[in-house]
Design a protein around this motif. Structure first.
Motif, PDB file in Angstrom:
ATOM      1  N   ASP A 153       0.980  -1.331   0.073  1.00 21.30           N
ATOM      2  CA  ASP A 153       0.085   0.102   0.069  1.00 21.30           C
ATOM      3  C   ASP A 153       0.981   1.086   0.127  1.00 21.30           C
ATOM      4  OD1 ASP A 153      -2.446  -1.378   0.077  1.00 21.30           O
ATOM      5  OD2 ASP A 153      -2.359  -1.731   2.233  1.00 21.30           O
ATOM      6  N   CYS A 154       2.090   1.255   0.214  1.00 22.43           N
ATOM      7  CA  CYS A 154       3.026   2.272   0.136  1.00 22.43           C
ATOM      8  C   CYS A 154       4.211   2.090  -0.584  1.00 22.43           C
ATOM      9  CB  CYS A 154       3.330   2.648   1.747  1.00 22.43           C
ATOM     10  SG  CYS A 154       4.577   3.832   2.161  1.00 22.43           S
ATOM     11  N   GLY A 155       5.098   1.056  -0.134  1.00 23.01           N
ATOM     12  CA  GLY A 155       6.293   0.737  -0.847  1.00 23.01           C
ATOM     13  C   GLY A 155       7.471   1.624  -0.097  1.00 23.01           C
ATOM     14  N   ASP A 156       8.569   1.476  -0.456  1.00 22.77           N
ATOM     15  CA  ASP A 156       9.749   2.113   0.336  1.00 22.77           C
ATOM     16  C   ASP A 156       9.619   3.508   0.182  1.00 22.77           C
ATOM     17  OD1 ASP A 156      10.707  -0.470   0.442  1.00 22.77           O
ATOM     18  OD2 ASP A 156      12.008  -0.448  -1.260  1.00 22.77           O
ATOM     19  N   PHE A 157       9.725   4.202   1.331  1.00 24.91           N
ATOM     20  CA  PHE A 157       9.226   5.723   1.356  1.00 24.91           C
ATOM     21  C   PHE A 157      10.622   6.471   1.739  1.00 24.91           C
ATOM     22  CE2 PHE A 157       8.186   4.127   5.381  1.00 24.91           C
ATOM     23  CZ  PHE A 157       8.808   5.066   6.378  1.00 24.91           C
ATOM     24  N   VAL A 158      10.536   7.697   1.151  1.00 22.54           N
ATOM     25  CA  VAL A 158      11.661   8.753   1.200  1.00 22.54           C
ATOM     26  C   VAL A 158      11.968   9.283   2.704  1.00 22.54           C
ATOM     27  CG1 VAL A 158      12.616  10.922   0.530  1.00 22.54           C
ATOM     28  CG2 VAL A 158      11.611   9.159  -1.247  1.00 22.54           C
ATOM     29  N   VAL A 159      13.038   9.483   3.158  1.00 18.62           N
ATOM     30  CA  VAL A 159      13.241   9.850   4.435  1.00 18.62           C
ATOM     31  C   VAL A 159      14.109  11.152   4.409  1.00 18.62           C
ATOM     32  CG1 VAL A 159      12.865   7.840   5.968  1.00 18.62           C
ATOM     33  CG2 VAL A 159      15.200   8.118   4.952  1.00 18.62           C
ATOM     34  N   ARG A 160      14.773  11.374   3.274  1.00 18.24           N
ATOM     35  CA  ARG A 160      15.767  12.365   3.051  1.00 18.24           C
ATOM     36  C   ARG A 160      15.743  12.682   1.484  1.00 18.24           C
ATOM     37  NH1 ARG A 160      21.947  12.656   4.602  1.00 18.24           N
ATOM     38  NH2 ARG A 160      22.092  12.156   2.408  1.00 18.24           N
ATOM     39  N   ARG A 161      15.436  14.186   1.221  1.00 16.82           N
ATOM     40  CA  ARG A 161      15.366  14.580  -0.178  1.00 16.82           C
ATOM     41  C   ARG A 161      16.735  14.618  -0.909  1.00 16.82           C
ATOM     42  NH1 ARG A 161      11.375  19.667   0.437  1.00 16.82           N
ATOM     43  NH2 ARG A 161      13.339  20.426  -0.073  1.00 16.82           N
ATOM     44  N   ALA A 162      16.759  14.788  -1.960  1.00 18.22           N
ATOM     45  CA  ALA A 162      17.787  14.702  -2.863  1.00 18.22           C
ATOM     46  C   ALA A 162      18.641  16.241  -2.414  1.00 18.22           C
ATOM     47  CB  ALA A 162      17.452  14.998  -4.305  1.00 18.22           C
ATOM     48  N   ASP A 163      17.968  17.102  -1.990  1.00 11.27           N
ATOM     49  CA  ASP A 163      18.696  18.528  -1.397  1.00 11.27           C
ATOM     50  C   ASP A 163      19.332  18.274  -0.093  1.00 11.27           C
ATOM     51  OD1 ASP A 163      16.349  18.681  -0.029  1.00 11.27           O
ATOM     52  OD2 ASP A 163      15.718  20.535  -1.197  1.00 11.27           O
ATOM     53  N   GLY A 164      19.004  17.176   0.472  1.00  9.26           N
ATOM     54  CA  GLY A 164      19.718  16.873   1.736  1.00  9.26           C
ATOM     55  C   GLY A 164      18.583  17.262   2.968  1.00  9.26           C
TER      56      GLY A 164
END
Length: 291
Positions: A153-164
């Motif tokens: 229902d979600c999948g692996d999710f982002v914890v830090r963006r590409a800009d840090g």
């Protein structure tokens, strides 16, 4: 603040004070390009005008990157992080997995890239945390039972963006855990965030707080009130209404009182009960005539 912000703050305050608890003010200003200290000052003024006095104020999120770094490193030590090079258009591609509400489910595109494949990438990566094929469930104080399988229902999710910049999911999990927050009140649109935060709480050794996801305030045309459209922001509200009048209007629309007679937050807290709050979107039929 716009009327939706006011409603969320009021519901949180009423719940805390009905239980003689501690109400915490936290500035969630992770995106420093879109935040200013003057906005934080205005927010404090608006809360005080409404009669919503906080008991504690925590350090703004924009100053807590070193703290988030430590928890990011914990995830690295657990070998749960990997760089993701997917673009926004790839994530929202019509052929990608999506739920019925249009939310995309991350397909794990970058999860198993080889070192050679990663070396060929030309864009800075965000970082995702690997999730288990497991269901997380809880009972919301407003919406009742909710469950979600993070893998499907979600999948692996982002914890830090590409800009840090660290994202909401990691930052609030750490802040709630370190501050000892045991009740979170927020809009219905964030209900699906809970399983992700519960997973991070488990990894970091934090307790899961109680959650209350309140209905959204809607205009008669079905449009959600938002900052972007500047719907009934506090500048206009404070010009035309007294705080007790505004609280009375919101309390009645939410099902907490029988009439829209003026009432203070302190008075309303003595009769507050989550069972009386409407569960579905609240349409402000008289939005054009609120003044």
């Amino acid at each position: 603040m716009h009327l939706g912000n006011v409603f969320a703050a009021l519901m949180s305050y009423l719940s805390v004070k009905s239980k003689q608890g501690v109400w915490v003010l936290r500035m969630e200003d992770l995106d420093t390009l879109r935040t200013k200290e003057e906005y934080a000052s205005l927010l404090r003024e608006d809360l005080l005008w409404l009669g919503l006095q906080w008991d504690e104020e925590t350090q703004p999120q924009s100053r807590r990157s070193p703290v988030y770094d430590r928890y990011f490193e914990k995830l690295q030590d657990l070998h749960l992080l990997y760089p993701c090079y997917c673009t926004r258009s790839q994530l929202h591609n019509v052929n990608a997995p999506h739920l019925s509400d249009g939310t995309y489910v991350y397909a794990g595109t970058c999860r198993n890239l080889t070192e050679q494949e990663r070396a060929r990438q030309t864009r800075l990566p965000s970082y995702r945390v690997m999730v288990p094929d497991r269901e997380y469930s809880f009972t919301d104080l407003v919406q009742g039972p909710y469950r979600e399988n993070l893998s499907t229902d979600c999948g692996d999710f982002v914890v830090r963006r590409a800009d840090g910049v660290y994202v909401y999911q990691l930052a609030v999990t750490v802040d709630d855990g370190e501050s000892g927050v045991n009740e979170v009140v927020r809009g219905m649109d964030l209900l699906s965030s809970c399983p992700r935060q519960m997973y991070l709480q488990e990894l970091f050794g934090f307790q899961t707080p109680q959650y209350a996801h309140i209905p959204m305030l809607m205009a008669p045309d079905g449009r959600r009130l938002s900052k972007r459209d500047r719907d009934l922001d506090m500048g206009a509200l404070r010009t035309h209404l007294k705080p007790e009048q505004l609280i009375g209007i919101l309390a009645h629309a939410a099902g907490l009182t029988q009439t829209s007679e003026p009432i203070s937050a302190a008075e309303l807290s003595t009769v507050f009960d989550w069972k009386n709050l409407k569960k579905t979107d609240i349409v402000l039929q008289n939005i054009a005539d609120i003044f």
